[in-house]
Design a protein around this motif. Sequence first.
Motif, mmCIF file in Angstrom:
data_model
loop_
_atom_site.group_PDB
_atom_site.id
_atom_site.type_symbol
_atom_site.label_atom_id
_atom_site.label_comp_id
_atom_site.label_asym_id
_atom_site.label_seq_id
_atom_site.Cartn_x
_atom_site.Cartn_y
_atom_site.Cartn_z
ATOM 1 N N ALA A 67 32.965 11.935 25.508
ATOM 2 C CA ALA A 67 34.229 12.548 25.091
ATOM 3 C C ALA A 67 33.997 13.560 23.968
ATOM 4 O O ALA A 67 34.509 14.690 24.009
ATOM 5 N N ARG A 68 33.236 13.167 22.977
ATOM 6 C CA ARG A 68 32.996 14.064 21.848
ATOM 7 C C ARG A 68 32.171 15.272 22.255
ATOM 8 O O ARG A 68 32.418 16.398 21.794
ATOM 9 N N THR A 69 31.169 15.056 23.118
ATOM 10 C CA THR A 69 30.359 16.189 23.581
ATOM 11 C C THR A 69 31.221 17.154 24.383
ATOM 12 O O THR A 69 31.068 18.378 24.278
ATOM 13 N N THR A 70 32.137 16.619 25.176
ATOM 14 C CA THR A 70 33.066 17.467 25.928
ATOM 15 C C THR A 70 33.932 18.282 24.983
ATOM 16 O O THR A 70 34.230 19.461 25.245
ATOM 17 N N MET A 71 34.331 17.692 23.868
ATOM 18 C CA MET A 71 35.146 18.424 22.892
ATOM 19 C C MET A 71 34.370 19.594 22.308
ATOM 20 O O MET A 71 34.910 20.692 22.147
ATOM 21 N N VAL A 72 33.090 19.380 21.999
ATOM 22 C CA VAL A 72 32.263 20.479 21.478
ATOM 23 C C VAL A 72 32.047 21.533 22.564
ATOM 24 O O VAL A 72 32.092 22.738 22.300
ATOM 25 N N ARG A 73 31.842 21.075 23.784
ATOM 26 C CA ARG A 73 31.646 22.014 24.900
ATOM 27 C C ARG A 73 32.879 22.890 25.090
ATOM 28 O O ARG A 73 32.762 24.116 25.289
ATOM 29 N N THR A 74 34.066 22.307 25.029
ATOM 30 C CA THR A 74 35.299 23.087 25.186
ATOM 31 C C THR A 74 35.439 24.086 24.049
ATOM 32 O O THR A 74 35.815 25.251 24.272
ATOM 33 N N ALA A 75 35.141 23.648 22.830
ATOM 34 C CA ALA A 75 35.203 24.566 21.688
ATOM 35 C C ALA A 75 34.212 25.718 21.858
ATOM 36 O O ALA A 75 34.521 26.872 21.554
ATOM 37 N N PHE A 76 33.017 25.412 22.359
ATOM 38 C CA PHE A 76 32.001 26.442 22.612
ATOM 39 C C PHE A 76 32.500 27.436 23.663
ATOM 40 O O PHE A 76 32.318 28.655 23.511
ATOM 41 N N ARG A 77 33.111 26.925 24.716
ATOM 42 C CA ARG A 77 33.631 27.822 25.766
ATOM 43 C C ARG A 77 34.659 28.790 25.193
ATOM 44 O O ARG A 77 34.680 29.979 25.554
ATOM 45 N N LEU A 78 35.516 28.288 24.303
ATOM 46 C CA LEU A 78 36.528 29.168 23.727
ATOM 47 C C LEU A 78 35.890 30.188 22.788
ATOM 48 O O LEU A 78 36.200 31.386 22.850
ATOM 49 N N LEU A 79 34.983 29.739 21.944
ATOM 50 C CA LEU A 79 34.328 30.660 21.010
ATOM 51 C C LEU A 79 33.544 31.749 21.725
ATOM 52 O O LEU A 79 33.483 32.895 21.269
ATOM 53 N N GLU A 81 34.294 32.873 24.571
ATOM 54 C CA GLU A 81 35.257 33.467 25.508
ATOM 55 C C GLU A 81 34.877 33.161 26.947
ATOM 56 O O GLU A 81 35.130 33.948 27.858
ATOM 57 N N ASP A 82 34.244 32.013 27.125
ATOM 58 C CA ASP A 82 33.859 31.486 28.441
ATOM 59 C C ASP A 82 32.950 32.431 29.218
ATOM 60 O O ASP A 82 32.924 32.417 30.456
ATOM 61 N N ARG A 83 32.177 33.220 28.510
ATOM 62 C CA ARG A 83 31.252 34.154 29.154
ATOM 63 C C ARG A 83 29.889 33.525 29.404
ATOM 64 O O ARG A 83 29.072 34.075 30.140
ATOM 65 N N ILE A 84 29.632 32.397 28.748
ATOM 66 C CA ILE A 84 28.332 31.727 28.879
ATOM 67 C C ILE A 84 28.540 30.428 29.656
ATOM 68 O O ILE A 84 29.277 29.552 29.210
#
Length: 555
Positions: A67-79, A81-84
């Motif tokens: 759950a926590r790793t997913t939260m970091v992953r979602t934050a990374f996607r937003l930062l 801009e979901d280009r990576i």
Amino acid sequence: MTTASLPELDLSPAVVEAARTSKAWPFEEARKLLKRVEKAKIDRPVLFETGYGPSGLPHIGTFGEVARTTMVRTAFRLLSEDRIPTRLLCFSDDMDGMRKIPENVPDRAALEPYLHMPLTAVPNPFGGDYDSFGAHNNAMLRRFLDHFGFNYEFASATDYYKSGRFDAILIKAAEKYQEIMDVMLPTLGEERQATYSPFLPISPLSGRVLYVPMKAVDARAGTITFEDEDGTDVTLPVTGGNVKLQWKPDFGARWAALDVDFEMFGKDHLTNQPIYDRICEVLGGTPPEHFVYELFLDEVGQKISKSKGNGLTIDEWLTYASPESLALYMFTKPKTAKKLYFDIIPKAVDEYFAFAEKYPSMPVEQQLANPAWHIHSGHPPKVDVPISFTMLLNLVSASNAQTKDVLWALILRHVPGVTPQSHPKLDELVGYAIRYFEDFVKPAKVFHAPDEVELAALKALDDKLASLPEDADGSAIQDAVLDVARAIERYQDPGKKSPDGGPGVSVAWFSALYKLLLGQEKGPRFGSFVALYGIPETRELIAKAISGELVSSGD
């Protein structure tokens, strides 16, 4: 195996800009990772990994990592801009030897012949469709992750070792054998140093994972030689699942083999982190970004353990509350040690709904700090739960409701326009409340007979409630309840002031009411409880307390 698809994110400039400065811990971790990725110019999917040891039934801490790793992953996607592109790999160390038999499995004696065999070679003590203990525990973890809707890939160490996916890193480990030993030996005691090897061969004779010294390591041939359990020397290739790595070298080797970019782990791994990192570097890899979280404790303050079965299991939490409440518990203060047992469930449930209800009216900066955003990967649902879980528990306690129909009949009388159909989340909570009350609240209820002061107070309260209209709201009822206590010396608090300038009301008054009327130490705001339960129903409860009927019913 990838399960649920990744949710789309709101990538509008305002949201992205807010993410860049958000102080929510997932964004802080994601910013570190984005800096690393941009510096290294990574041109592959960014890999998030979680590790799982299936030596026992999976506990909530295991879910917490995903759950926590997913939260970091979602934050990374937003930062970004979901280009990576990103991946989340949930890796099971199911080739580890079963070093002890878990306490919470049936027929423990039947597993004794399989001690030190890989978990995927140990028979499944639970029966069913899974052919090994490791496969059964892996399935339990996947079932929950699927239920929650995580996007992840599941990986089995047994599969990776036997299929050859780790062959290249194992050959590299044979080539770098001495360098790995140079990292490991200074961390070990003298006796352990004499027998240590990063390679653990699987005995061709017994099938056990052997902790034995190496007689020879032939990097060119990719083989090791050791003494098997019958005293004979055996030479095995390090590839093809004949050998696995000790757990510390295995950590670093996996990071190097899979190009892991982010992995979090508990504080109990903190002292080993430099070892994992160095071995990853020896094998030609770059250590991932780390996030170290505090441990979960049981009700007596001991670390929860899969083999001991203390703390809560995933299924136990979900019997009494929703996955969202569990995810909230994981989001909050991950670097603070927290107790993980049944008493914390009601608070987690109510806090989740409080955050979710506030979310739509918040400015974007506050939305990104709201746990609901992280729990739902940027898409918190609209919720309308007019009655708290804590209040429902007290309604069950007062009414002795044993079915949802009985509790709903009470709710429908006092909360206009609310039905199971119009408020499905509330209906879900009703079911949870009844189960939680029956298993945890009811067995602990202790009524006591009121003394003279309490008898007089209850009679005065009954008279006061009788003077109110039946549709009086919670505030009016609360004021009436306070008025009763202000005249009783035992319940006066000189440190507080009443509206007329006299002493205020002590919390002892409300504590007494809950002990006398519900057999509990505490409860929600009493006026709100009476408004929901009903003034006539509350007066009936008071009459039972005065007559001693509640005390006798609790015996």
